[in-house]
Design a protein around this motif. Structure first.
Motif, PDB file in Angstrom:
ATOM      1  N   UNK A 237       0.831  -1.207   0.000  1.00  0.00           N
ATOM      2  CA  UNK A 237       0.000   0.000   0.000  1.00  0.00           C
ATOM      3  C   UNK A 237       0.866   1.257   0.000  1.00  0.00           C
ATOM      4  N   UNK A 238       1.922   1.248   0.797  1.00  0.00           N
ATOM      5  CA  UNK A 238       2.809   2.411   0.858  1.00  0.00           C
ATOM      6  C   UNK A 238       3.560   2.585  -0.461  1.00  0.00           C
ATOM      7  N   UNK A 239       4.033   1.501  -1.036  1.00  0.00           N
ATOM      8  CA  UNK A 239       4.750   1.582  -2.309  1.00  0.00           C
ATOM      9  C   UNK A 239       3.881   2.212  -3.387  1.00  0.00           C
TER      10      UNK A 239
ATOM     11  N   UNK B 203       3.424   6.013  -2.596  1.00  0.00           N
ATOM     12  CA  UNK B 203       4.647   6.787  -2.801  1.00  0.00           C
ATOM     13  C   UNK B 203       5.114   6.778  -4.256  1.00  0.00           C
ATOM     14  N   UNK B 204       4.412   6.058  -5.113  1.00  0.00           N
ATOM     15  CA  UNK B 204       4.722   6.077  -6.538  1.00  0.00           C
ATOM     16  C   UNK B 204       6.111   5.585  -6.874  1.00  0.00           C
ATOM     17  N   UNK B 205       6.506   4.435  -6.317  1.00  0.00           N
ATOM     18  CA  UNK B 205       7.878   3.960  -6.508  1.00  0.00           C
ATOM     19  C   UNK B 205       8.157   3.611  -7.971  1.00  0.00           C
TER      20      UNK B 205
ATOM     21  N   UNK C  37       0.981   2.363   8.670  1.00  0.00           N
ATOM     22  CA  UNK C  37      -0.217   2.007   7.911  1.00  0.00           C
ATOM     23  C   UNK C  37      -0.993   0.899   8.624  1.00  0.00           C
ATOM     24  N   UNK C  38      -0.277  -0.087   9.129  1.00  0.00           N
ATOM     25  CA  UNK C  38      -0.913  -1.177   9.882  1.00  0.00           C
ATOM     26  C   UNK C  38      -1.550  -0.655  11.166  1.00  0.00           C
ATOM     27  N   UNK C  39      -0.840   0.239  11.855  1.00  0.00           N
ATOM     28  CA  UNK C  39      -1.380   0.811  13.084  1.00  0.00           C
ATOM     29  C   UNK C  39      -2.620   1.651  12.802  1.00  0.00           C
TER      30      UNK C  39
END
Length: 555
Positions: free
Chosen positions: A126-128, A131-133, A545-547
């Motif tokens: 989800x973060x990747x 952040x548009x990696x 994100x998990x938290x």
């Protein structure tokens, strides 16, 4: 007094992700950031502005770079909207699956991770996406011709180490299009600064702030989303204290006007806000410092507060005067470290946990802005000698009435050939050092004791591998000069409020919730029970994100 569902202190990888996710879930969120906003185009470059680009508010300095100095170690962190993403090198590597020690023998040695790689996978993903990696696109020109990337690949092969181009939070090309340097980025949503952005121009300025908006920093991603969903982003707000109330928490902060002239201190105003939930995300130095300062308000906090500090194994080395051929007997080998983003590739030394020996680490190439090349090559002493020779030659030609009118060769000679910097390359190392650092307050200041002797074998192995890497490139090797003084510098401080399975083992659980204090959470690198080993930004964001999922489900 303004009252929110959640107040987030800090806007780095943990704070930005948490704020965005909670705002998207419909919660009223306020982010308190001590630094100011940095739209693309406003990062300092000249000597005068750069000299003021440090954080020392008591002396009228409100810049990005916040340098902490302790007895055994120095640390560099960031102050500004977007936190460390403003000055990091964009690498979003996952913590290797096997580098999550989870047996009692590891706990006995002070490093137990109460969460597994598999639990973090959906959050990494989800973060990747957010952040548009992108991977450095060496299949296309001009990226294919990046000397330092080719050199690192060759060295890794010679050393028998795994090599990769890591995911980078950088836009090299618009979706579905061939990457091209310096073209407008097609972005369907406005960012918080409402300024245009451009694809990476390959100028190595990532660590001092990208003036083209090519870096997908947190202000341009998560914080823009948070603001669009109604979150309040307050800059110039330095939190000093917080305490429990019947309804949740009150948070006291100093509000500064950060647009004052350099050196103008002014008088900050004290403000108070309230919240049902409080999320500390001031970083691995800021969050433990705040908790230690306010410990009397939370008498039930774990005795592990201030423990498990780690520098994430950060180590700096240099390859000098690389040459082609066996043993460096050939022509000078151009490394051109200023071409490209700061980091383009990484090699990994295995760990005892995944079949290797000792504690594992990564080594990455490091670039820097071109003006540093000029600083090294064209310093006053060396350039003045060359200019003097040029002027004497021109004077002699004038006296002898030489018919030679072309002076290009002489002008070229007045400048350095630049071979020292062109054939050199900094190396960034990070990995699994021993997290035995302890923080405490001394005379109101944060103090840190970190026994580097426990990690001596790790650093010796890192140093030896960098020396061998330099040899494969026909270069000379030099470690960070501070290492000769038994001092290290880290840009990845971790720990201080570690995760644990219970209050005796850690300050927080695997969701970042502080044991014995309902509604208080931590979402930054301070919750790491040990080093991430790889660049920690992605793992900090994934844990946040998990938290956030847990907070939303619990609301």
């Amino acid at each position: 007094m303004d009252f929110f569902d959640a107040v987030v202190i800090g806007s780095g990888f943990g704070g930005s992700v948490t704020a965005s996710r909670l705002a998207e879930a419909g919660m009223r969120v306020c982010v308190l950031e001590r630094g100011k906003a940095y739209p693309p185009g406003e990062f300092p470059r000249g000597p005068h502005a750069t000299a003021a680009n440090f954080w020392a508010p008591d002396h009228g300095l409100y810049g990005m770079f916040d340098v902490w100095s302790f007895s055994d170690l120095d640390a560099v962190v960031c102050s500004g909207l977007g936190g460390g993403s403003l000055i990091y090198a964009n690498v979003l590597l996952r913590k290797p699956r096997s580098w999550f020690p989870q047996d009692d023998s590891c706990a006995a040695n002070g490093e137990y991770w109460p969460i597994s790689y598999d639990e973090l996978v959906p959050h990494y993903e989800r973060v990747e996406t957010a952040m548009g990696v992108q991977i450095y696109p060496t299949e296309h020109e001009p990226y294919r011709s990046t000397p330092k990337t080719a050199a690192m690949r060759e060295a890794a092969h010679a050393l028998g180490l795994e090599w990769q181009r890591p995911p980078l939070a950088v836009t090299f090309g618009n979706p579905g299009e061939k990457p091209v340097p310096g073209v407008p980025i097609v972005d369907g949503e406005k960012n918080v600064h409402e300024v245009p952005r451009y694809t990476c121009r390959l100028v190595g300025e990532c660590d001092i702030g990208c003036n083209f908006g090519s870096k997908n920093t947190l202000d341009l991603t998560y914080l823009s989303t948070a603001e669009q969903q109604g979150a309040e982003l307050r800059t110039g707000c330095e939190v000093r204290s917080f305490e429990r109330t019947v309804d949740g928490f009150t948070i006291s902060y100093l509000a500064r006007k950060l647009d004052r002239p350099e050196g103008a201190r002014g008088s900050p105003e004290r403000h108070v806000v309230g919240a049902h939930r409080l999320i500390l995300a001031a970083g691995a130095l800021g969050t433990p410092y705040l908790l230690l300062r306010n410990r009397s308000a939370f008498p039930g906090i774990s005795p592990t507060l201030g423990t498990h500090f780690s520098g994430n194994g950060d180590f700096l080395g240099f390859v000098f005067k690389a040459r082609d051929g066996h043993g460096g007997s050939g022509a000078p080998r151009l490394m051109d470290p200023s071409f490209g983003p700061v980091i383009t590739s990484a090699m990994r030394m295995p760990d005892l946990l995944d079949g290797g020996t000792g504690r594992g680490f990564f080594i990455e190439d490091a670039g820097y802005p071109d003006f540093l090349n000029w600083l090294v090559e064209e310093n006053v002493l060396t350039m003045s000698n060359r200019v003097l020779r040029f002027l004497l030659h021109r004077g002699w030609s004038h006296l002898t009435r030489s018919p030679q009118s072309g002076v290009g060769r002489e002008l070229s000679g007045a400048l350095s050939k630049g071979m020292l910097t062109a054939t050199s390359l900094p190396l960034l190392g990070m990995g699994r050092d021993v997290p035995n650092g302890k923080m405490r307050l001394r005379d109101g200041y944060l103090d840190l004791h970190w026994d580097t002797a426990a990690s001596a074998a790790y650093f010796d192995r890192m140093n030896r591998t960098m020396r061998e890497l330099s040899g494969t490139l026909g270069g000379r090797y030099a470690p960070d000069p501070l290492s000769y003084l038994n001092r290290l510098i880290t840009v990845h401080p971790l720990g201080g409020a570690p995760m644990g399975r219970n209050r005796e083992e850690g300050v927080v659980n695997s969701y970042g919730e502080v044991y014995g204090c309902e509604g208080l959470s931590i979402a930054d690198g301070s919750i790491m029970p040990g080093p991430v080993g790889s660049n920690p930004s992605l793992t900090i964001a994934a844990l946040a994100d998990r938290a956030a999922d847990h907070i939303i489900d619990d609301s």
